[in-house]
Design a protein around this motif. Sequence first.
Motif, PDB file in Angstrom:
ATOM      1  N   UNK A 124       0.803  -1.222   0.000  1.00 24.96           N
ATOM      2  CA  UNK A 124       0.000   0.000   0.000  1.00 24.96           C
ATOM      3  C   UNK A 124       0.834   1.269   0.000  1.00 24.96           C
ATOM      4  N   UNK A 125       2.005   1.256   0.653  1.00 28.20           N
ATOM      5  CA  UNK A 125       2.854   2.439   0.677  1.00 28.20           C
ATOM      6  C   UNK A 125       4.265   1.998   0.993  1.00 28.20           C
ATOM      7  N   UNK A 126       5.216   2.930   0.786  1.00 28.84           N
ATOM      8  CA  UNK A 126       6.614   2.613   1.040  1.00 28.84           C
ATOM      9  C   UNK A 126       6.876   2.388   2.516  1.00 28.84           C
ATOM     10  N   UNK A 127       6.134   3.087   3.371  1.00 30.48           N
ATOM     11  CA  UNK A 127       6.352   2.990   4.812  1.00 30.48           C
ATOM     12  C   UNK A 127       6.132   1.567   5.304  1.00 30.48           C
ATOM     13  N   UNK A 128       5.075   0.917   4.818  1.00 31.88           N
ATOM     14  CA  UNK A 128       4.742  -0.423   5.289  1.00 31.88           C
ATOM     15  C   UNK A 128       5.698  -1.476   4.756  1.00 31.88           C
ATOM     16  N   UNK A 129       6.591  -1.109   3.835  1.00 34.31           N
ATOM     17  CA  UNK A 129       7.516  -2.090   3.278  1.00 34.31           C
ATOM     18  C   UNK A 129       8.802  -2.180   4.089  1.00 34.31           C
ATOM     19  N   UNK A 130       8.977  -1.317   5.069  1.00 33.29           N
ATOM     20  CA  UNK A 130      10.160  -1.367   5.891  1.00 33.29           C
ATOM     21  C   UNK A 130      10.016  -2.470   6.952  1.00 33.29           C
ATOM     22  N   UNK A 131      11.052  -2.713   7.804  1.00 31.05           N
ATOM     23  CA  UNK A 131      11.028  -3.860   8.718  1.00 31.05           C
ATOM     24  C   UNK A 131       9.720  -3.979   9.503  1.00 31.05           C
ATOM     25  N   UNK A 132       9.249  -5.219   9.614  1.00 27.39           N
ATOM     26  CA  UNK A 132       7.964  -5.469  10.262  1.00 27.39           C
ATOM     27  C   UNK A 132       8.066  -5.182  11.749  1.00 27.39           C
ATOM     28  N   UNK A 133       6.912  -4.974  12.382  1.00 27.06           N
ATOM     29  CA  UNK A 133       6.878  -4.663  13.810  1.00 27.06           C
ATOM     30  C   UNK A 133       7.309  -5.895  14.604  1.00 27.06           C
ATOM     31  N   UNK A 134       8.310  -5.759  15.496  1.00 29.19           N
ATOM     32  CA  UNK A 134       8.707  -6.904  16.331  1.00 29.19           C
ATOM     33  C   UNK A 134       7.554  -7.320  17.244  1.00 29.19           C
ATOM     34  N   UNK A 135       7.171  -8.580  17.186  1.00 31.83           N
ATOM     35  CA  UNK A 135       5.993  -9.053  17.914  1.00 31.83           C
ATOM     36  C   UNK A 135       6.356  -9.515  19.323  1.00 31.83           C
ATOM     37  N   UNK A 136       5.380  -9.447  20.214  1.00 35.45           N
ATOM     38  CA  UNK A 136       5.528  -9.960  21.575  1.00 35.45           C
ATOM     39  C   UNK A 136       4.154 -10.348  22.106  1.00 35.45           C
ATOM     40  N   UNK A 137       4.133 -11.372  22.958  1.00 33.40           N
ATOM     41  CA  UNK A 137       2.870 -11.815  23.562  1.00 33.40           C
ATOM     42  C   UNK A 137       2.739 -11.333  25.008  1.00 33.40           C
ATOM     43  N   UNK A 138       3.719 -10.553  25.471  1.00 34.69           N
ATOM     44  CA  UNK A 138       3.697 -10.039  26.838  1.00 34.69           C
ATOM     45  C   UNK A 138       2.687  -8.892  26.930  1.00 34.69           C
ATOM     46  N   UNK A 139       1.702  -9.029  27.821  1.00 34.48           N
ATOM     47  CA  UNK A 139       0.660  -7.999  27.946  1.00 34.48           C
ATOM     48  C   UNK A 139       1.218  -6.659  28.427  1.00 34.48           C
ATOM     49  N   UNK A 140       2.212  -6.707  29.323  1.00 42.03           N
ATOM     50  CA  UNK A 140       2.810  -5.468  29.831  1.00 42.03           C
ATOM     51  C   UNK A 140       3.516  -4.719  28.708  1.00 42.03           C
ATOM     52  N   UNK A 141       4.284  -5.453  27.910  1.00 40.30           N
ATOM     53  CA  UNK A 141       5.014  -4.819  26.806  1.00 40.30           C
ATOM     54  C   UNK A 141       4.050  -4.258  25.765  1.00 40.30           C
ATOM     55  N   UNK A 142       2.996  -4.991  25.461  1.00 40.34           N
ATOM     56  CA  UNK A 142       2.009  -4.498  24.483  1.00 40.34           C
ATOM     57  C   UNK A 142       1.320  -3.235  24.982  1.00 40.34           C
ATOM     58  N   UNK A 143       1.029  -3.180  26.288  1.00 45.32           N
ATOM     59  CA  UNK A 143       0.400  -1.982  26.851  1.00 45.32           C
ATOM     60  C   UNK A 143       1.358  -0.794  26.776  1.00 45.32           C
ATOM     61  N   UNK A 144       2.628  -1.032  27.054  1.00 44.88           N
ATOM     62  CA  UNK A 144       3.628   0.038  26.970  1.00 44.88           C
ATOM     63  C   UNK A 144       3.748   0.564  25.545  1.00 44.88           C
ATOM     64  N   UNK A 145       3.649  -0.325  24.575  1.00 43.51           N
ATOM     65  CA  UNK A 145       3.712   0.103  23.174  1.00 43.51           C
ATOM     66  C   UNK A 145       2.512   0.971  22.812  1.00 43.51           C
ATOM     67  N   UNK A 146       1.355   0.612  23.321  1.00 43.49           N
ATOM     68  CA  UNK A 146       0.149   1.417  23.064  1.00 43.49           C
ATOM     69  C   UNK A 146       0.308   2.830  23.639  1.00 43.49           C
ATOM     70  N   UNK A 147       0.884   2.917  24.840  1.00 45.99           N
ATOM     71  CA  UNK A 147       1.093   4.227  25.460  1.00 45.99           C
ATOM     72  C   UNK A 147       2.124   5.042  24.689  1.00 45.99           C
ATOM     73  N   UNK A 148       3.143   4.376  24.155  1.00 45.57           N
ATOM     74  CA  UNK A 148       4.143   5.069  23.347  1.00 45.57           C
ATOM     75  C   UNK A 148       3.535   5.591  22.045  1.00 45.57           C
ATOM     76  N   UNK A 149       2.662   4.794  21.429  1.00 47.04           N
ATOM     77  CA  UNK A 149       1.985   5.233  20.207  1.00 47.04           C
ATOM     78  C   UNK A 149       1.163   6.487  20.488  1.00 47.04           C
ATOM     79  N   UNK A 150       0.422   6.473  21.600  1.00 51.72           N
ATOM     80  CA  UNK A 150      -0.395   7.640  21.964  1.00 51.72           C
ATOM     81  C   UNK A 150       0.482   8.870  22.196  1.00 51.72           C
TER      82      UNK A 150
END
Length: 301
Positions: A124-150
């Motif tokens: 869809x765009x050049x931005x999405x073709x760069x390295x994929x988002x590193x995945x994690x199943x840790x709920x604490x880490x996912x919540x921290x990522x959401x706060x960083x996005x905000x």
Amino acid sequence: MATNEDVARIGRKLDKMVHKNNTDGALDLLMELKNMTMSLETLQSTRVGMSVNAVRKQSSDEEVQNLAKVLIKSWKKLIDGSKCKSQKKDKNDGSLMRTTSTSKDSCSSEKSSKTTAKSPVELPSLVTSFPVIPLTTDNVRNKCRELLVAALQTADDYKTFGVDCSLLAAQIEEQIFEDFKSTDVKYKARLRSRISNLKDQKNPDLRRNVLCGNISTRRIASMTAEEMASAELKKIRETLTQESIREHQLSKVSGNETDMFVCKKCQGKDCTYTQVQTRSADEPMTTYVMCNDCGNRWKFF
């Protein structure tokens, strides 16, 4: 071959144009990029594709828009080609590890990879073709990522720069997690300091520098509170530090006892005074007086 420094320099100039809402001169910079032989590593490390895409969206010059589209299209082909080569290598390595009778399978794998290379993946765009988002199943880490996005999306700067905040937040969190290897108190404290400083309305330059790539994800993940502070706050801290040093120096000096001064707090005359040259040499010294009865301190000019 284009060097990372040259490409990053052009990317910063394009980001400044977008930030100032003035794309005059963008055509010359895009022509310079077109004449460079770009590598996949340079594209990923400098994120120049985001800068070019942001200029394309903002510029009203048709020539600039067309040239930006040509550059983005050519860089997509470079990324697609790299993905196909990687798929081919993975399939060949897997076939060699199975059995000695895998020569036929290897040939079929090569044919399959060639077929894949002929039909590039739609992006869809050049931005999405760069390295994929590193995945994690840790709920604490996912919540921290959401706060960083905000925090990164506090203002509309991320739209101007064309940044994928989810990817950027995940990379910052990944760097912090690598330092502690756990989601302990220190990990959470560092995340909180990044989030509060990125959200600070009085310090927008920090967020903008992170979004445009002037501050790398490794750098923002390890910066101290003093380094992230705004220019105004740094000045206040410096002033307070100088005052503390001066008070500390005065406390180390016994001073001279006198009854020439009257304490405004207790009306006592048992005082000690010290003179310090706090201004230029041609101006009189500053006299600091301390009441020995109640401990009150004041300046006398």
